[in-house]
Design a protein around this motif. Structure first.
Motif, PDB file in Angstrom:
ATOM      1  N   UNK A   1      37.777  48.721  35.267  1.00  0.00           N
ATOM      2  CA  UNK A   1      38.336  47.358  35.340  1.00  0.00           C
ATOM      3  C   UNK A   1      38.078  46.746  36.708  1.00  0.00           C
ATOM      4  N   UNK A   2      38.226  47.555  37.737  1.00  0.00           N
ATOM      5  CA  UNK A   2      38.010  47.029  39.085  1.00  0.00           C
ATOM      6  C   UNK A   2      36.541  46.700  39.324  1.00  0.00           C
ATOM      7  N   UNK A   3      35.656  47.602  38.898  1.00  0.00           N
ATOM      8  CA  UNK A   3      34.223  47.372  39.132  1.00  0.00           C
ATOM      9  C   UNK A   3      33.741  46.121  38.403  1.00  0.00           C
ATOM     10  N   UNK A   4      34.332  45.850  37.253  1.00  0.00           N
ATOM     11  CA  UNK A   4      33.886  44.699  36.470  1.00  0.00           C
ATOM     12  C   UNK A   4      34.501  43.395  36.958  1.00  0.00           C
ATOM     13  N   UNK A   5      35.343  43.493  37.983  1.00  0.00           N
ATOM     14  CA  UNK A   5      35.804  42.263  38.620  1.00  0.00           C
ATOM     15  C   UNK A   5      37.189  41.801  38.225  1.00  0.00           C
TER      16      UNK A   5
END
Ligand code: TRP
Length: 335
Positions: free
Chosen positions: A69-73
């Protein structure tokens, strides 16, 4: 009750795949930065224990899903992103709700009934292998939702019954103790939300037909080449409406490109060539986040810090609300 509040949970028992991405993660990330909506996204690690007794797996999955979730923004400044188990008020509320839930309501739960039916068909005792977590899981899910007075809950259609149960439980509590809870509504994704897997059935861990989200390019290509097609030769027209490959492609492109692919099918594009195009499109969308994901996986303390912060923020309202609920049921100081 004030602004639109969106909340959804992700059970931490597996590795994120393309179906999760298209059906849940991508749309959630798009709303996460909308300041007119209060959004809550959380890792349902207590839910994971219902089915998964492998501690390493629960732990690893929590990191993988959070990092995804974090990597995808995901906008973790605007949205509240937390781990269920960091909010002790949730199991606390679960108990208050448990005491307001008719056992008969839980008896009707699809998940529980399916497990009983499997046992009966196998000639076993009806309760074999069924723990109380599976039985009362809809109450824990209700607490997740009611704790933050969520109004909109995006879920897959398999979760519709759980939302009805949450409304039912909330209404009963309100009726008896006063108006404390908003009644949540399910938001069922439409359109591309259900992605087919390698064999054409819904992409799901339980069908073993998934394409993991974070494969490196080469492996991603290999998986896409495995998507089931038929034996039509290059040059023979193909039916896009009967093709998992086309459905998957559609989830990653705009209307124009979709129409172009439709035409290519009619013109008899070779399966290998179509798959190559699907691969390129998916790879193009995911590649920019892949490095960030690997980076977060290698630095779990960074993920941990974000979750801790989100948990503290969630607790600001949860602890006040819990106090109010405890008082409502008669648990308050004696003076
Ligand atoms: N039960 C949901 C699922 O399996 C996950 C979940 C747990 C959830 N708590 C929730 C979803 C609260 C929405 C709201 O998909």
């Amino acid at each position: 009750m004030s602004k639109k509040t969106v909340l959804t949970g992700i059970t931490t028992s597996g590795t994120p795949h393309l179906g999760n991405y298209v059906g849940a993660i991508r749309p959630a990330i798009r709303t996460s930065s909308d300041p007119s909506v209060a959004s809550y996204y959380f890792l349902a690690d207590y839910h994971a224990l219902v089915k998964c007794r492998d501690p390493e797996r629960v732990h690893r999955s929590t990191l993988e899903i959070a990092a995804t979730w974090m990597a995808l923004g995901l906008d973790t400044e605007t949205a509240t992103f937390y781990r269920q188990s960091d909010i002790p008020e949730i199991p606390e509320l679960t108990w208050l709700l448990t005491c307001m839930t008719a056992k008969g309501l839980m008896n009707r739960s699809h998940a529980y009934k399916a497990a009983v039916q499997d046992n009966e068909q196998a000639g076993e005792d009806a309760d074999l292998g069924i723990n109380m977590g599976l039985f009362s899981y809809p109450i824990l899910m209700s607490a997740d939702i009611l704790m933050f007075n969520a109004t909109h809950v995006p879920v897959g259609s398999d979760q519709l019954q759980h939302l009805e149960m949450a409304r039912d439980i909330a209404a009963r509590f309100n009726h008896h103790y006063g108006d404390h809870f908003a009644l949540p509504e399910a938001v069922i994704d439409s359109g591309n939300a259900v992605l087919p897997g390698l064999d054409g059935r819904k992409m799901s861990k339980s069908y073993n037909n998934t394409i993991p989200l974070w494969l490196e390019s080469k492996k991603l290509r290999k998986h896409i080449m495995k998507i089931k097609t038929n034996s039509l030769e290059p040059g023979e027209p193909k039916d896009p409406d009967d093709s998992a490959l086309f459905t998957i492609y559609s989830a990653f492109v705009d209307q124009n490109e979709r129409d172009e692919m439709r035409q290519a099918f009619a013109d008899g594009i070779a399966w290998g060539q179509a798959k190559q195009q699907v691969f390129e499109r998916i790879d193009q969308e995911l590649a920019p986040s892949r490095e960030r994901y690997q980076d977060l996986m290698a630095n779990p303390e960074e993920v941990e810090a974000v979750l801790i912060k989100g948990g503290l923020r969630a607790r600001e309202s949860a602890s006040v609300f819990m106090q109010q609920l405890r008082a409502a049921v008669g648990i308050r100081p004696l003076k």
